[in-house]
Design an enzyme around this catalytic site. Structure first.
Site, PDB file in Angstrom:
ATOM      1  N   HIS A 134       0.864  -1.190   0.000  1.00  0.00           N
ATOM      2  CA  HIS A 134       0.000   0.000   0.000  1.00  0.00           C
ATOM      3  C   HIS A 134       0.901   1.240   0.000  1.00  0.00           C
ATOM      4  O   HIS A 134       2.008   1.200   0.534  1.00  0.00           O
ATOM      5  CB  HIS A 134      -0.847  -0.059   1.279  1.00  0.00           C
ATOM      6  CG  HIS A 134      -1.915   0.979   1.394  1.00  0.00           C
ATOM      7  ND1 HIS A 134      -1.656   2.274   1.793  1.00  0.00           N
ATOM      8  CD2 HIS A 134      -3.258   0.910   1.214  1.00  0.00           C
ATOM      9  CE1 HIS A 134      -2.794   2.945   1.841  1.00  0.00           C
ATOM     10  NE2 HIS A 134      -3.785   2.150   1.499  1.00  0.00           N
ATOM     11  N   ASP A 214       3.046  -4.555   7.451  1.00  0.00           N
ATOM     12  CA  ASP A 214       1.833  -3.729   7.418  1.00  0.00           C
ATOM     13  C   ASP A 214       0.649  -4.676   7.641  1.00  0.00           C
ATOM     14  O   ASP A 214       0.273  -5.438   6.751  1.00  0.00           O
ATOM     15  CB  ASP A 214       1.764  -3.036   6.051  1.00  0.00           C
ATOM     16  CG  ASP A 214       0.424  -2.354   5.801  1.00  0.00           C
ATOM     17  OD1 ASP A 214      -0.530  -2.552   6.593  1.00  0.00           O
ATOM     18  OD2 ASP A 214       0.329  -1.630   4.789  1.00  0.00           O
ATOM     19  N   GLN A 217      -4.529  -5.079   6.839  1.00  0.00           N
ATOM     20  CA  GLN A 217      -5.536  -6.043   6.360  1.00  0.00           C
ATOM     21  C   GLN A 217      -5.340  -7.405   7.018  1.00  0.00           C
ATOM     22  O   GLN A 217      -5.945  -8.396   6.599  1.00  0.00           O
ATOM     23  CB  GLN A 217      -5.440  -6.188   4.829  1.00  0.00           C
ATOM     24  CG  GLN A 217      -5.650  -4.892   4.058  1.00  0.00           C
ATOM     25  CD  GLN A 217      -7.078  -4.366   4.159  1.00  0.00           C
ATOM     26  OE1 GLN A 217      -8.001  -5.087   4.519  1.00  0.00           O
ATOM     27  NE2 GLN A 217      -7.272  -3.092   3.839  1.00  0.00           N
ATOM     28  N   LYS A 243     -10.442  -0.428  10.601  1.00  0.00           N
ATOM     29  CA  LYS A 243     -10.703  -1.609   9.769  1.00  0.00           C
ATOM     30  C   LYS A 243     -11.060  -2.831  10.622  1.00  0.00           C
ATOM     31  O   LYS A 243     -11.387  -3.889  10.112  1.00  0.00           O
ATOM     32  CB  LYS A 243      -9.483  -1.916   8.897  1.00  0.00           C
ATOM     33  CG  LYS A 243      -9.167  -0.794   7.896  1.00  0.00           C
ATOM     34  CD  LYS A 243      -8.002  -1.157   7.031  1.00  0.00           C
ATOM     35  CE  LYS A 243      -7.384   0.024   6.319  1.00  0.00           C
ATOM     36  NZ  LYS A 243      -8.152   0.500   5.162  1.00  0.00           N
ATOM     37  N   CYS A 382      -4.790   2.712  -3.575  1.00  0.00           N
ATOM     38  CA  CYS A 382      -3.502   3.152  -2.982  1.00  0.00           C
ATOM     39  C   CYS A 382      -2.420   2.116  -3.259  1.00  0.00           C
ATOM     40  O   CYS A 382      -1.585   1.809  -2.392  1.00  0.00           O
ATOM     41  CB  CYS A 382      -3.632   3.409  -1.479  1.00  0.00           C
ATOM     42  SG  CYS A 382      -4.688   4.787  -1.092  1.00  0.00           S
TER      43      CYS A 382
HETATM   44  N1  PLP Z   1      -1.941  -0.573   4.492  1.00  0.00           N
HETATM   45  C1  PLP Z   1      -2.934  -1.286   3.971  1.00  0.00           C
HETATM   46  C2  PLP Z   1      -2.659  -2.678   3.495  1.00  0.00           C
HETATM   47  C3  PLP Z   1      -4.212  -0.741   3.885  1.00  0.00           C
HETATM   48  O1  PLP Z   1      -5.210  -1.464   3.356  1.00  0.00           O
HETATM   49  C4  PLP Z   1      -4.430   0.588   4.334  1.00  0.00           C
HETATM   50  C5  PLP Z   1      -5.756   1.220   4.202  1.00  0.00           C
HETATM   51  O2  PLP Z   1      -6.476   0.979   3.261  1.00  0.00           O
HETATM   52  C6  PLP Z   1      -3.357   1.268   4.883  1.00  0.00           C
HETATM   53  C7  PLP Z   1      -2.130   0.671   4.944  1.00  0.00           C
HETATM   54  C8  PLP Z   1      -3.515   2.673   5.395  1.00  0.00           C
HETATM   55  O3  PLP Z   1      -4.351   2.673   6.501  1.00  0.00           O
HETATM   56  P1  PLP Z   1      -4.828   4.054   7.142  1.00  0.00           P
HETATM   57  O4  PLP Z   1      -5.362   4.876   6.007  1.00  0.00           O
HETATM   58  O5  PLP Z   1      -5.872   3.642   8.114  1.00  0.00           O
HETATM   59  O6  PLP Z   1      -3.644   4.670   7.777  1.00  0.00           O
END
Ligand code: PLP
Length: 427
Positions: A134, A214, A217, A243, A382
């Site tokens: 992401h 990360d 998910q 989430k 993203c």
């Molecule tokens: N990493 C992953 C895999 C995500 O799906 C997301 C959000 O969609 C993020 C990072 C970023 O999360 P946040 O916008 O809550 O900081």
């Protein structure tokens, strides 16, 4: 649109059959029985238990914690500490002081790069990410590498959307100082072998690389077991509360104690200090060193309620539920003409299904589905580096959680068929 009006979707959902958690527990879903919410990877709907816990906190214990000698402030301090302990326990982290509350995964990545990265990465070093990261991780580590004069390497993916482990391993060496990869791809749903990737990173870098996972998910969909992952090689693990059914604005960075202790603070202010002299300042102990300023107690309380709720439901059952729904969606969508499905088989993914419909732009598809009460996401998720590799600017993405039913999946498939009819594609 006229065609759609003449061809309405069945608007009334009769029941919750096949859900892991009843819709009735989610006020937003309960208020609109016709809504088919298939965007849980972006943010999950909130169980009543979360909303109740936050309201109770603000109605009975709200004060600025850590600073007051009075009982209400002590109650806020206790609520905050209890929330930290609860979330740590849910994540399989025994040492709750090694859980830093942050705004979310994005902030956690910036903390890791801004603190560890700036202190430890320099010219000649290498930073490794994957093509499925992401932007929260990809861009943060890319920019850190640029700033520090380090090389930025990207592990490529297999044709079915997994990290190519041979390529990943080939990028690792004693020059590697950071390795970042997602627990689960938000755009493909691929569940990565975290312990194996982390073990490779630790071994090939001679223990010199910071291994960052990360978990945005991951945590919502399965029991994570941070201490076991740390033993395998993970140094830092991040996720976002919203989430997991918690509120927006809170998340966590979990870390190995030795790693967190070696990291300098990244923001300065109240609470994170031990002693402030005219010239020099010393830092508070973990986790306060990384939590400058008034903390977000109410949202931490909400996040704790969310994981409490998920624990009671059975975090491990969520993945199995989502996989069954993903299998249903992959089968039904895969049978439609002109459909391209991205990512691995259902047995290797969470409840995320990304696809393209020939002749229908993902944004048009999302709009048509919305007319039928079906919410999906369309775009690059993203994950532009991934989209480039897939050869598309965007995909349509449906994502499931505990409240999703097979009926919801069927509504998605019916909607895709309707869009194909409207655009005169798909035979
Ligand atoms: N990493 C992953 C895999 C995500 O799906 C997301 C959000 O969609 C993020 C990072 C970023 O999360 P946040 O916008 O809550 O900081």
């Amino acid at each position: 649109m006229t065609t759609l009006l003449m061809d309405p979707a069945p608007l009334v959902r009769a029941h919750d059959a096949g859900a892991l958690a009843p819709r009735a527990e989610f006020p937003l879903l309960a208020a609109d029985p016709a809504l088919v919410y298939l965007d849980s990877a972006a943010t999950a709907q909130k169980p009543r238990a979360v909303l109740d816990a936050m309201r109770a906190y603000y109605e009975t214990a709200n004060a600025n914690p850590h600073r007051g000698a009075y009982r209400l402030s002590a109650a806020a301090t206790e609520a905050y500490a209890a929330a930290r302990a609860r979330v740590a326990r849910f994540c399989g982290l025994a040492d709750a002081d090694c859980l830093v509350f942050v705004r979310g995964t994005t902030e956690a990545m910036n903390l890791a790069a801004g603190s560890w990265g700036r202190a430890h990465v320099g010219p000649g070093d290498e930073v490794v990410v994957t093509a499925m990261d992401h932007h929260a991780a990809f861009v943060t580590w890319q920019q850190l590498a640029r700033e520090r004069g380090a090389a930025f390497r990207i592990a490529e993916l297999t044709a079915d959307g997994r990290v190519d482990e041979d390529h990943f391993a080939s990028l690792l060496s004693e020059r590697t100082r950071v390795v970042a990869f997602p627990h689960v791809s938000n755009a493909l749903g691929t569940v990565n072998p975290v312990a194996r990737l982390a073990g490779l990173a630790r071994e090939r870098s001679g223990g010199r690389a910071l291994v960052v996972c990360d978990g945005a998910q991951g945590v919502p969909h399965m029991a994570v077991g941070f201490d076991a992952l740390a033993a395998a090689g993970v140094d830092l693990y991040a996720f976002s509360g919203h989430k997991v059914g918690g509120p927006m604005g809170v998340g966590a960075l979990l870390g190995r104690r030795a790693v967190l202790e070696a990291m300098p603070p990244w923001q300065f202010g109240g609470d994170m200090i031990s002693r402030v002299g005219d010239e020099e300042t010393t830092w508070n102990a973990l986790p306060h060193k990384f939590e400058a300023g008034t903390p977000n107690v109410g949202d931490a309380v909400g996040l704790a309620a969310a994981v409490e709720w998920l624990d009671a439901l059975g975090a491990d059952r969520v993945l199995a539920h989502e996989r069954a729904l993903a299998a249903r969606a992959l089968d039904a969508l895969g049978a439609l003409p002109g459909l391209t499905l991205y990512g691995p088989g259902a047995e290797s993914r969470s409840g995320v299904v990304s696809f393209s419909v020939e002749g229908v732009h993902p944004h048009d598809l999302a709009t048509i589905l919305d007319e039928r009460g079906v919410c999906i996401r369309a775009g690059h998720h993203c994950a532009q580096p991934l989209m480039r590799r897939l050869g598309v600017p965007a995909t349509a993405r449906a994502s499931f959680w505990a409240y999703t039913t097979p009926e919801d999946v069927d509504a998605l498939v019916d909607g895709v068929r309707a869009a194909q009819r409207l655009f005169g594609v798909g035979g």
